[in-house]
Design an enzyme around this catalytic site. Structure first.
Site, PDB file in Angstrom:
ATOM      1  N   GLY A   1       0.812  -1.204   0.000  1.00 41.38           N
ATOM      2  CA  GLY A   1       0.000   0.000   0.000  1.00 41.38           C
ATOM      3  C   GLY A   1       0.846   1.254   0.000  1.00 41.38           C
ATOM      4  O   GLY A   1       1.766   1.404   0.815  1.00 41.38           O
TER       5      GLY A   1
ATOM      6  N   GLY B   1      -0.597   4.410   0.194  1.00 43.23           N
ATOM      7  CA  GLY B   1      -1.395   5.521   0.692  1.00 43.23           C
ATOM      8  C   GLY B   1      -0.699   6.201   1.858  1.00 43.23           C
ATOM      9  O   GLY B   1       0.524   6.113   2.017  1.00 43.23           O
TER      10      GLY B   1
ATOM     11  N   ALA C   1      -0.576   5.481   5.044  1.00 44.33           N
ATOM     12  CA  ALA C   1       0.140   4.565   5.929  1.00 44.33           C
ATOM     13  C   ALA C   1       1.420   4.043   5.293  1.00 44.33           C
ATOM     14  O   ALA C   1       2.488   4.029   5.917  1.00 44.33           O
ATOM     15  CB  ALA C   1      -0.770   3.410   6.333  1.00 44.33           C
TER      16      ALA C   1
ATOM     17  N   CYS D   1     -12.530   8.176   8.418  1.00 42.02           N
ATOM     18  CA  CYS D   1     -12.920   9.483   8.939  1.00 42.02           C
ATOM     19  C   CYS D   1     -14.388   9.496   9.352  1.00 42.02           C
ATOM     20  O   CYS D   1     -15.266   9.910   8.594  1.00 42.02           O
ATOM     21  CB  CYS D   1     -12.655  10.593   7.935  1.00 42.02           C
ATOM     22  SG  CYS D   1     -12.919  12.227   8.669  1.00 42.02           S
TER      23      CYS D   1
ATOM     24  N   CYS E   1     -10.176  13.895  14.656  1.00 40.98           N
ATOM     25  CA  CYS E   1     -11.090  14.177  13.558  1.00 40.98           C
ATOM     26  C   CYS E   1     -11.353  15.683  13.522  1.00 40.98           C
ATOM     27  O   CYS E   1     -12.060  16.211  14.380  1.00 40.98           O
ATOM     28  CB  CYS E   1     -12.402  13.418  13.743  1.00 40.98           C
ATOM     29  SG  CYS E   1     -13.506  13.566  12.317  1.00 40.98           S
TER      30      CYS E   1
END
Length: 436
Positions: A26, A28, A30, A190, A368
């Site tokens: 991955g 992205g 991370a 999110c 958030c």
């Protein structure tokens, strides 16, 4: 002789073996952050790290809310001029130049044999970091994809770039009628995003003098406004009430009838189904782990990548770690959570490779940044158990213009400039956490 494969990078060509000391699945948030910090660890040389990511473009996904919500501007052409600074970059440009970026798609995992298969062949590893992100399941709402893919139909979503621009267009031209906003079952990427677009839309319609002609309704599968943390849930309920937005708890969206502009809901509390008319509809899809993880020995509860919630290590394979949205830990799926997990993962993976005890411990921290309209933002911060964990002020449940500007300007700059260099540690900012 080992098979050689070639990866084209922005700076030229780099060849490497199909075996990696550290394979990161991955590219992205991370994968980018983990690989950059591992490359700086001193234990692993950059060329010993391979990141497997088939996409050519890397998105700062929080920007999708800012696109659809009008934070970056209310004209599509104006917003697109900000793509490089706020929205996306070429994937090649965001990785340590020594790290191997392999543009292949992983299709299956074989952790018993320290290997996995991509669309182009088999790869082996010494350590594996599972960070593929999650999968958006619009297909679980009947008729959703058909409605979203019709550019003229007022069903929108901020969870994809193209749909985010559609959200902007339709929200700007919406004059009167019923506007529905929906939040699916947790966990989702999110958890506050379904409310962000709700409040940003309400604020914009009020600014344009249309609010009195628009009936806004909020539907959620949850039984509170913000499940991750009671403190912020109560604060958001006050925001919702002050804006005269009715909420319908414990409702699941089952289907969209595009031709009749109707949504089929199930009231989970009463175990009954009914339809609701709409003139504008914002949906958020249910989300799952990637299929190749779900169908592997690495999957845990709900199909998420099994991990110790403190160390981020697989409970079955000691050379496997996970991080980010794919991780099966009871934390929110946000960039802030990921940035807090990565120093733990890097410390523990390095210590394991050195034969020393792992001391990194993730406490469930997540954040958030919640747009609440009127150019204000509530910066929710919390950790395991729904306990609030403020970095700045104890009263972060009060929307602030300062946090709004920080989210709009500072966060994208940090993401594209410090994260790729391995110089960002979440709520610790540029100060690398130490574990004892």
């Amino acid at each position: 002789m080992l098979q050689r494969i070639v990866s084209r990078r922005a700076y030229g060509l780099r060849s490497f073996s199909t075996h990696s000391r550290v394979a990161v699945i991955g590219g992205g948030t991370a994968g980018m952050s983990a690989s950059s910090q591992l490359a700086k660890s001193g234990t692993f040389k950059p060329h010993e790290i391979s990141v497997f990511e088939p996409r050519d473009t890397h998105h700062y996904q929080p920007s999708f809310t800012m696109i659809g919500g009008g934070v970056l501007g209310t004209n599509e052409a104006t917003v697109k001029k900000k793509e490089y600074s706020h929205i996306k970059r070429p994937m090649d440009s965001l990785f340590n130049t020594g790290v191997n970026l392999v543009k292949e798609k992983v299709v299956s995992l074989d952790p018993e044999n320290n290997s996995f298969t991509t669309n182009k062949g088999k790869h082996t590893y010494e350590y594996l970091v599972v960070a593929p992100g999650l999968k958006l399941r619009y297909d679980l709402i009947e008729g959703a994809s058909e409605a979203l893919d019709d550019p003229d139909h007022p069903v929108v979503s901020i969870y994809r770039e193209d749909y985010a621009y559609k959200t902007l267009r339709h929200r700007e031209k919406f004059i009167k009628g019923t506007a529905l906003f929906y939040q699916p079952p947790f966990p989702i990427k999110c958890g506050g995003a379904p409310q962000k677009i709700l409040y940003l839309s309400e604020s914009r319609w009020r600014e344009l003098g249309r609010r009195g002609n628009i009936d806004i309704q909020y539907y959620t599968t949850a039984n509170v406004m913000f499940p991750p943390c009671p403190k912020y849930s109560e604060a958001l309920d006050k925001v919702r009430a002050s804006l005269n937005i009715p909420v319908h708890f414990e409702h699941t969206m089952l289907a969209i009838d595009k031709n009749n502009k109707e949504v089929l809901f199930r009231n989970n509390a009463k175990d009954e189904e009914y339809t609701v008319k709409y003139d504008f509809l914002h949906i958020v899809p249910q989300q799952t782990n990637q299929d190749f993880v779900i169908n592997s020995p690495l999957a845990g509860d709900g199909g998420w990548t099994a991990a110790d919630q403190g160390t981020m290590q697989s409970p079955k394979f000691e050379n496997v770690f996970t991080v980010g949205d794919s991780a099966g830990v009871p934390a929110s799926k946000t960039a802030a959570s990921t940035f807090s997990q990565i120093p733990v993962l890097v410390n523990n993976l390095v210590k394991h490779a050195q034969g020393e005890p792992m001391k990194g411990e993730y406490n469930g921290y997540g954040s958030c940044p919640l747009f609440t309209g009127d150019k204000k933002l509530m910066l929710a911060e919390f950790k395991y158990g729904g306990v609030s964990a403020e970095t700045f002020l104890k009263r972060q449940d009060i929307p602030s213009r300062f946090f709004y500007e920080m989210k709009k300007h500072a966060f994208p700059w940090v993401y594209f400039n410090l994260v790729p260099r391995g110089q960002w540690y979440g709520n610790k900012t540029i100060f690398k956490p130490r574990f004892f």
